[in-house]
Scaffold this active site. Sequence first.
Site, PDB file in Angstrom:
ATOM      1  N   SER A 115     -62.845  -1.279  37.996  1.00  0.00           N
ATOM      2  CA  SER A 115     -62.049  -0.445  37.111  1.00  0.00           C
ATOM      3  C   SER A 115     -62.925   0.434  36.224  1.00  0.00           C
ATOM      4  CB  SER A 115     -61.107  -1.327  36.277  1.00  0.00           C
ATOM      5  OG  SER A 115     -60.172  -0.550  35.583  1.00  0.00           O
TER       6      SER A 115
ATOM      7  N   ASP B  73     -59.599   6.700  35.564  1.00  0.00           N
ATOM      8  CA  ASP B  73     -60.784   5.859  35.739  1.00  0.00           C
ATOM      9  C   ASP B  73     -61.137   5.758  37.225  1.00  0.00           C
ATOM     10  OD1 ASP B  73     -58.582   4.314  36.383  1.00  0.00           O
ATOM     11  OD2 ASP B  73     -59.303   2.496  35.415  1.00  0.00           O
TER      12      ASP B  73
ATOM     13  N   ASP C 100     -60.861   3.680  39.711  1.00  0.00           N
ATOM     14  CA  ASP C 100     -59.868   3.250  40.703  1.00  0.00           C
ATOM     15  C   ASP C 100     -58.505   3.891  40.459  1.00  0.00           C
ATOM     16  OD1 ASP C 100     -59.472   1.812  38.394  1.00  0.00           O
ATOM     17  OD2 ASP C 100     -59.087  -0.102  39.372  1.00  0.00           O
TER      18      ASP C 100
END
Length: 573
Positions: free
Chosen positions: A145, A304, A306
């Site tokens: 992440s 971000d 992902d």
Amino acid sequence: MDVQQAYEQWLRDFSADQDTVADLQSIANDPKEIEDRFYTELSFGTAGMRGVLGAGTNRMNRYNVRRATKGLAQYLMQNPEEAKRGVAIAYDSRRCSAEFARDTALVLCQEGVPAYLFDALRPVPILSYAVRHLHAIAGVVITASHNPPQYNGYKVYGEDGAQVGPEAAEGVTGFIRALDYKDCTLMDEEEAKAKGLLHIIGNKEVDDDYIAQVKTLCIQPEMLAKEGASLSIVYTPLHGSGNVPVRRILKEIGITNVAVVKEQEMPDPNFSTIKVPNPEDPGAYNLAFKLADQVGASVIFATDPDCDRLGVAVRDNEGVFHLLTGNQIGCVLLHYILSTKAKQGKLPANGAAVKSIVSTCLANRICEKYGVAMFETLTGFKFIGEKIQQFQDTGSHTFLFGFEESYGFLSSTFVRDKDGVNASLLIAEVAAACKAEGITLYDRLQQIYAEFGYYVEKVVSKTLPGKDGLTLMKKIMCDLRANPPKELAGKKVLAVRDYLTGVRTCGGKEDPTGLPSSNVLYYELDGGNWVCVRPSGTEPKIKLYVNSNAADKAEAEALNEQLREASEKLLEA
């Protein structure tokens, strides 16, 4: 086996892996580093695994990925017929993500479980959609992440498209713990394809259907068609997987004036233009601010790596940009969805929204106005996914929106995790609607505050790395349970929710919290203010959530600062 023995065992077991041997030899004279890498095994929980890249039992590496995958395969193979449905696998732009994804696929194939591997990086929401679209039994995403570049992770999804819950995570963990690293082997890639076990997913098999579904989430498509082209947006994918789907969805709904931050457009595992790839971090927007001034944009989006989270910065009437918090974005979206559907006569009588317990209570006020039920869950979007499924199974409610303060938003039911593509569509639609009214998105937020009161939320993170940090976090939580505060910054503690024991204590009376067990303490204060303490489940941090409200903005901010100081002193004590 002590840490030194474990270290030497790895040197022997992986002697053929020159990179691993070199990494281990580089710490041969660093006993503290050896201890940190081998004092425990990288934990597998509801958020899967996440850790610093490197050799060792407590590091993210291909051997821990293979072991976790074989454990997952054995867990699934308890029901061989269901396991034949296969596992969908996606990955982002981080170091080793593609390699870890390939290893995941080939371990599954070796264990007789079909693997559906994306041919290039994809965001979390597309993986969540793919699990359901392909009728897979599970899904895996290789990502850490928004963590710094030295991290990577392994997230597991259930057949509903949400991250696995505590029971499944515990079941997988049991199989993992019983495995020896040397027994976790790969099938040859060509053999896996020849046997029909390895399927490579191209850019048409899932993506087109996903985008088509996201487009159905537009609430005022006619307004977007009229206003969209005049809205100027700057977008940065922060070197991650959002670049293609976010730009595509904006274009297809009529938002054509989108300038992309070129320096952050392409995947970069080092995230070389930013300190951390986190849309909560103001520093992540420096290049975007410059570009917005050049092109005259009024809104900035950032996703971000992902692409499950979206950050937003908006310009006020003075031309100054304001980085919105996750709570502010969530409330702007919630207000837009409910108010617009109400005007259209499309607000269902059994409408429901869902948020985490650490998200703002402003959302509750908005729901009250529109007669929509608000449900609260533990932190972790998987719990919001569970509520969506419960609503569908029972027919009790119609899901309208879910969010977490940590920049996660969702208005669909075909994805069961936070969705930065979905959120980009929605916030662009709100911005266009504001433009049509002759106001800014920032003005809309101020209107909401003027109507419902000013709510201020701050999150304070204390990093406590390594074995000592874990011990200290446990001690802090233990001490707080033994000696709960009676007041904070002059605000009386009216009730204490201990989600670990599942008990809310108020005036000597105990009632169940109604939520699963989690190591969280929540202090309800006078005036609807509250403070929450929670060790992070994915990072070596303990987090303080400080929430205040008042009729006046300055008063709410001053109170929040007082509560923050009192709460930090509480942790230090």
